[in-house]
Write a protein that holds these residues in place. Structure first.
Motif, PDB file in Angstrom:
ATOM      1  N   HIS A  34       0.847  -1.194   0.000  1.00 21.17           N
ATOM      2  CA  HIS A  34       0.000   0.000   0.000  1.00 21.17           C
ATOM      3  C   HIS A  34       0.885   1.247   0.000  1.00 21.17           C
ATOM      4  N   MET A  35       1.490   1.505  -1.156  1.00 24.70           N
ATOM      5  CA  MET A  35       2.376   2.655  -1.311  1.00 24.70           C
ATOM      6  C   MET A  35       1.675   3.852  -1.958  1.00 24.70           C
ATOM      7  N   GLY A  36       0.428   3.668  -2.325  1.00 27.16           N
ATOM      8  CA  GLY A  36      -0.340   4.690  -3.024  1.00 27.16           C
ATOM      9  C   GLY A  36      -1.242   4.022  -4.029  1.00 27.16           C
ATOM     10  N   PHE A  37      -1.979   4.834  -4.776  1.00 30.44           N
ATOM     11  CA  PHE A  37      -2.897   4.313  -5.791  1.00 30.44           C
ATOM     12  C   PHE A  37      -2.909   5.319  -6.932  1.00 30.44           C
ATOM     13  N   GLY A  38      -2.387   4.930  -8.106  1.00 34.22           N
ATOM     14  CA  GLY A  38      -2.207   5.915  -9.159  1.00 34.22           C
ATOM     15  C   GLY A  38      -1.268   6.996  -8.654  1.00 34.22           C
ATOM     16  N   ASN A  39      -1.657   8.267  -8.841  1.00 34.87           N
ATOM     17  CA  ASN A  39      -0.829   9.362  -8.333  1.00 34.87           C
ATOM     18  C   ASN A  39      -1.308   9.900  -6.983  1.00 34.87           C
ATOM     19  N   LEU A  40      -2.169   9.132  -6.315  1.00 36.98           N
ATOM     20  CA  LEU A  40      -2.575   9.436  -4.940  1.00 36.98           C
ATOM     21  C   LEU A  40      -1.578   8.779  -3.997  1.00 36.98           C
ATOM     22  N   ARG A  41      -0.899   9.590  -3.202  1.00 36.09           N
ATOM     23  CA  ARG A  41       0.192   9.052  -2.376  1.00 36.09           C
ATOM     24  C   ARG A  41      -0.168   8.920  -0.899  1.00 36.09           C
ATOM     25  N   VAL A  42      -1.010   9.815  -0.363  1.00 35.83           N
ATOM     26  CA  VAL A  42      -1.297   9.823   1.072  1.00 35.83           C
ATOM     27  C   VAL A  42      -2.759  10.162   1.317  1.00 35.83           C
ATOM     28  N   ILE A  43      -3.407   9.402   2.181  1.00 31.80           N
ATOM     29  CA  ILE A  43      -4.645   9.831   2.850  1.00 31.80           C
ATOM     30  C   ILE A  43      -4.468   9.494   4.324  1.00 31.80           C
ATOM     31  N   ASN A  44      -4.286  10.518   5.129  1.00 35.91           N
ATOM     32  CA  ASN A  44      -4.187  10.345   6.580  1.00 35.91           C
ATOM     33  C   ASN A  44      -5.449  10.910   7.222  1.00 35.91           C
ATOM     34  N   GLU A  45      -6.098  10.079   8.033  1.00 41.09           N
ATOM     35  CA  GLU A  45      -7.247  10.541   8.807  1.00 41.09           C
ATOM     36  C   GLU A  45      -6.734  10.947  10.187  1.00 41.09           C
ATOM     37  N   ASP A  46      -6.683  12.259  10.427  1.00 43.61           N
ATOM     38  CA  ASP A  46      -6.056  12.798  11.634  1.00 43.61           C
ATOM     39  C   ASP A  46      -7.091  13.344  12.607  1.00 43.61           C
ATOM     40  N   ARG A  47      -6.847  13.074  13.883  1.00 44.74           N
ATOM     41  CA  ARG A  47      -7.590  13.715  14.966  1.00 44.74           C
ATOM     42  C   ARG A  47      -6.585  14.423  15.867  1.00 44.74           C
ATOM     43  N   VAL A  48      -6.712  15.754  15.933  1.00 42.95           N
ATOM     44  CA  VAL A  48      -5.766  16.589  16.661  1.00 42.95           C
ATOM     45  C   VAL A  48      -6.419  17.062  17.958  1.00 42.95           C
ATOM     46  N   ALA A  49      -5.781  16.789  19.073  1.00 40.07           N
ATOM     47  CA  ALA A  49      -6.338  17.142  20.379  1.00 40.07           C
ATOM     48  C   ALA A  49      -6.428  18.655  20.543  1.00 40.07           C
TER      49      ALA A  49
END
Length: 233
Positions: A34-49
């Motif tokens: 899972h290094m990416g998909f096409g030219n999509l490199r990152v999807i991070n779902e972030d929760r910041v306190a």
């Protein structure tokens, strides 16, 4: 061909102030499958306190999109931009030759929940840039609203990448269909709720990659907020 990426299978980084799920390899999470998909490199779902955030740091040669789901994210960068990103808003930052920025949740009692998205740019060494636009919920209700594209059409944010991004909200009988180019790739990320995508049931955090498919069909949503990426193969 359909490729399912379950939420529970993603990488997880829990730093206390930040809880981040990584769809693709990122930082200390490495998964060669899972290094990416096409030219999509990152999807991070972030929760910041509350009262915390990302200190000033640098990026180069990447198109970075921020999509806030809940709360608020304060952005400052070396280009002189300073803004709060709120739910319904899409921010694009072109890192290009180099940019430094920070992101903070200044709220006292609410976490910020957002998606950090990286796309490979159409060329290296671009001049850094920034754009942010709001897309009301009514524009996404029961349909896929174009929110980012290479030519900025339909009032979308302009991406310097061979990719486009649509966002939609779906409940009950609401459905949507989209004709796809089988020579390209499509990535569907369900940000929240539940939704059927080409007959595949998804829950919040799940994603589905489509390759060689002629159409996309969304149905059976329950509190669903979905992002659909059209990507270079």
């Amino acid at each position: 061909m359909l490729t399912l990426r379950k939420s529970a299978e993603r990488g997880l980084a829990d730093h206390g102030w930040l809880r981040s799920f990584h769809t693709f390899s990122f930082a200390d999470y490495y998964d060669p499958a899972h290094m990416g998909f096409g030219n999509l490199r990152v999807i991070n779902e972030d929760r910041v306190a509350p009262g915390t955030g990302f200190g000033t740091h640098g990026h180069r040669d990447m198109e970075i999109v921020s999509y806030v789901l809940d709360g608020e994210l304060a952005h400052q960068d070396s280009m002189g931009n300073g803004a709060a990103i709120r739910p319904g808003e899409v921010q694009r930052m072109t890192a290009g030759t180099g940019v430094r920025h920070s992101e903070f949740n200044h709220a006292e009692g609410q976490s910020t929940h957002f998606l950090q998205i990286w796309l490979l740019p159409d060329q290296l060494g671009r001049e850094p840039g920034y754009e942010q636009k709001a897309f009301p919920a009514e524009d996404k209700r029961g349909r896929l609203r174009l929110v980012a594209s290479p030519d900025g059409r339909e009032g979308s944010v302009t991406l310097h990448a061979d990719a486009s991004l649509r966002a939609g909200l779906f409940d009950g009988a609401e459905t949507a269909e989209l004709t796809l180019d089988p020579a390209r790739k499509t990535w569907v990320h369900l940000a929240r709720g539940s939704l059927s995508v080409n007959g595949q049931p998804l829950q919040a955090g799940d994603a589905l990659g489509l390759s060689g498919e002629p159409r996309l069909v969304l149905s059976g949503g329950q509190g669903a907020e979905v992002l659909v990426f059209d990507l270079a193969a």
